[in-house]
Write a protein that holds these residues in place. Structure first.
Motif, mmCIF file in Angstrom:
data_model
loop_
_atom_site.group_PDB
_atom_site.id
_atom_site.type_symbol
_atom_site.label_atom_id
_atom_site.label_comp_id
_atom_site.label_asym_id
_atom_site.label_seq_id
_atom_site.Cartn_x
_atom_site.Cartn_y
_atom_site.Cartn_z
ATOM 1 N N TYR A 2 -34.828 -34.749 -0.532
ATOM 2 C CA TYR A 2 -34.230 -35.984 -1.069
ATOM 3 C C TYR A 2 -33.902 -37.012 0.010
ATOM 4 C CZ TYR A 2 -31.725 -39.166 -4.055
ATOM 5 O OH TYR A 2 -31.355 -40.285 -4.735
ATOM 6 N N PHE A 3 -33.352 -36.538 1.130
ATOM 7 C CA PHE A 3 -32.915 -37.496 2.162
ATOM 8 C C PHE A 3 -33.953 -37.684 3.278
ATOM 9 C CE2 PHE A 3 -28.961 -35.765 0.334
ATOM 10 C CZ PHE A 3 -28.349 -36.940 -0.064
ATOM 11 N N GLY A 4 -35.037 -36.922 3.227
ATOM 12 C CA GLY A 4 -36.080 -37.062 4.249
ATOM 13 C C GLY A 4 -35.943 -36.021 5.339
ATOM 14 N N SER A 5 -34.735 -35.892 5.869
ATOM 15 C CA SER A 5 -34.502 -34.868 6.888
ATOM 16 C C SER A 5 -33.009 -34.585 6.939
ATOM 17 C CB SER A 5 -34.965 -35.351 8.266
ATOM 18 O OG SER A 5 -34.131 -36.424 8.686
ATOM 19 N N TYR A 6 -32.653 -33.491 7.575
ATOM 20 C CA TYR A 6 -31.235 -33.176 7.710
ATOM 21 C C TYR A 6 -30.531 -34.260 8.529
ATOM 22 C CZ TYR A 6 -26.953 -30.987 9.276
ATOM 23 O OH TYR A 6 -25.639 -30.753 9.573
ATOM 24 N N GLU A 7 -31.239 -34.754 9.546
ATOM 25 C CA GLU A 7 -30.656 -35.776 10.424
ATOM 26 C C GLU A 7 -30.368 -37.058 9.629
ATOM 27 O OE1 GLU A 7 -33.128 -33.700 11.317
ATOM 28 O OE2 GLU A 7 -31.820 -32.613 12.717
ATOM 29 N N ALA A 8 -31.321 -37.441 8.775
ATOM 30 C CA ALA A 8 -31.130 -38.652 7.969
ATOM 31 C C ALA A 8 -29.945 -38.483 7.012
ATOM 32 C CB ALA A 8 -32.401 -38.972 7.189
ATOM 33 N N PHE A 9 -29.849 -37.293 6.433
ATOM 34 C CA PHE A 9 -28.726 -37.009 5.532
ATOM 35 C C PHE A 9 -27.400 -37.108 6.286
ATOM 36 C CE2 PHE A 9 -25.799 -33.387 5.077
ATOM 37 C CZ PHE A 9 -25.107 -33.820 3.945
ATOM 38 N N LYS A 10 -27.377 -36.493 7.473
ATOM 39 C CA LYS A 10 -26.143 -36.442 8.249
ATOM 40 C C LYS A 10 -25.692 -37.848 8.640
ATOM 41 C CE LYS A 10 -24.252 -34.160 12.293
ATOM 42 N NZ LYS A 10 -24.557 -33.358 13.470
ATOM 43 N N LYS A 11 -26.659 -38.672 9.030
ATOM 44 C CA LYS A 11 -26.354 -40.044 9.431
ATOM 45 C C LYS A 11 -25.790 -40.819 8.226
ATOM 46 C CE LYS A 11 -26.912 -43.698 12.219
ATOM 47 N NZ LYS A 11 -25.780 -43.953 13.092
ATOM 48 N N HIS A 12 -26.460 -40.696 7.087
ATOM 49 C CA HIS A 12 -26.034 -41.369 5.856
ATOM 50 C C HIS A 12 -24.614 -40.943 5.473
ATOM 51 C CE1 HIS A 12 -27.157 -42.274 1.333
ATOM 52 N NE2 HIS A 12 -25.912 -42.609 1.604
ATOM 53 N N PHE A 13 -24.381 -39.638 5.487
ATOM 54 C CA PHE A 13 -23.075 -39.092 5.096
ATOM 55 C C PHE A 13 -21.985 -39.587 6.058
ATOM 56 C CE2 PHE A 13 -19.781 -35.829 4.615
ATOM 57 C CZ PHE A 13 -19.830 -35.533 3.258
ATOM 58 N N SER A 14 -22.279 -39.534 7.355
ATOM 59 C CA SER A 14 -21.293 -39.963 8.359
ATOM 60 C C SER A 14 -20.987 -41.451 8.214
ATOM 61 C CB SER A 14 -21.815 -39.716 9.775
ATOM 62 O OG SER A 14 -22.008 -38.361 9.982
ATOM 63 N N GLU A 15 -22.037 -42.257 8.050
ATOM 64 C CA GLU A 15 -21.832 -43.709 7.912
ATOM 65 C C GLU A 15 -21.008 -44.018 6.662
ATOM 66 O OE1 GLU A 15 -22.276 -46.421 9.769
ATOM 67 O OE2 GLU A 15 -22.859 -45.054 11.385
#
Ligand SMILES: [Fe+2]
Length: 296
Positions: free
Chosen positions: A193-206
């Motif tokens: 869904y988010f593309g990658s774990y890193e992309a998810f983490k960045k989105h969640f943190s932001e």
């Protein structure tokens, strides 16, 4: 005791334990399985000792079958993500503060003992008290049929209720031994869904950093679209009660009634009860009660 006596005795005890367990009000009822266990008791009681080889083989194969079925029953429940321990109902005004699942200093150096003490003992506790109070006031309102303060207590209920439920999830979402990243199905789902774990983490943190004022950021699962999503919540709730499942909803935006009812929302609400599809509500309810968390 003959050579198989011990085995039979153990089987008997296991069988009794399982029956007690399935029969207790702590677990989902499964009458078919309970009946099988009961028949097995009869079988064991009917055999003579010492056992003949045939009797023993019969007993053994019967025990294995039941054992497999029990295992399958529990595995299926767990795989479905259904917690099969049926927790007790929390009556109005009876919520309790759950213990932290670890010591206050367990999250150091990332979160200090001091924060955890105040956060859990004072803040979370105040939400539990607030929720209990709001629920009891609503009981009173229903008894007296006096809903003059329904707006206030609905707001209080959502605020403190979401505060209580979200903190309960929050404590359990953390642990002294943090894990690098999610595994198994969740990892796949995040990637897809988010593309990658890193992309998810960045989105969640932001999203967390940019919550307006006080609030939360949540990773949620939508049973509707069958995908994950990240949402921000200002304060606890914005009047919503998190960690609950809507089963009956009524749209009172003006676009839902104004053309026909003008500003007479009460008439619209009154008439709306004539068109409720209770079979649908019942279906949603049946699905919703499948999901059980520990109750506090
Ligand atoms: Fe908090």
């Amino acid at each position: 005791m003959d050579r198989f006596g011990k085995y039979v005795k153990e089987l008997f005890e296991w069988n009794e334990d399982m029956k007690k367990f399935l029969g207790s009000d702590k677990v989902d009822k499964n009458f078919a399985l309970w009946e099988k266990l009961d028949n097995f008791t009869d079988l064991m009681e009917s055999i003579s000792t010492p056992l003949s080889d045939t009797e023993l083989l019969n007993l053994q194969s019967e025990a294995e079958t039941i054992h497999e079925e029990m295992e399958e029953y529990f595995n299926r429940k767990q795989e479905l993500g259904v917690i099969w321990i049926a927790e007790s109902v929390v009556p109005p005004g009876s919520h309790t503060l759950p213990d932290l699942p670890y010591p206050y200093n367990a999250l150091e150096p990332y979160i200090s003992e001091e924060i955890m003490k105040v956060h859990h003992d004072k803040h979370h506790y105040s939400y539990v008290e607030g929720l209990n109070k709001a629920e009891l006031r609503m009981v009173e309102a229903r008894e007296k049929s006096d809903f003059s303060l329904v707006k206030h207590w609905s707001r209080e209920l959502a605020f403190h209720g979401s505060g209580h439920y979200l903190h309960t999830i929050f404590w359990e979402n953390m642990g002294p031994r943090g894990e690098e990243r999610p595994k198994r199905r969740l990892e796949k789902e995040i990637k897809s869904y988010f593309g990658s774990y890193e992309a998810f983490k960045k989105h969640f943190s932001e999203a967390a950093i940019q919550v307006e004022g006080s609030g939360w950021v949540l990773l949620v699962w939508s049973p509707r679209s069958r995908h994950l999503e990240i949402v921000q919540s200002e304060k606890h709730s914005g009047q919503a009660l998190w960690d609950t499942i809507p089963i009956l909803v009524l749209d009172v935006w003006e676009h839902a009634y104004y053309l026909q009812y003008k500003n007479n929302r009460a008439a619209y609400v009154e008439n709306w009860w004539k068109i409720v599809n209770w079979s649908n509500v019942e279906m949603r309810f049946e699905k919703a009660v499948e999901l059980k968390w520990n109750s506090f």
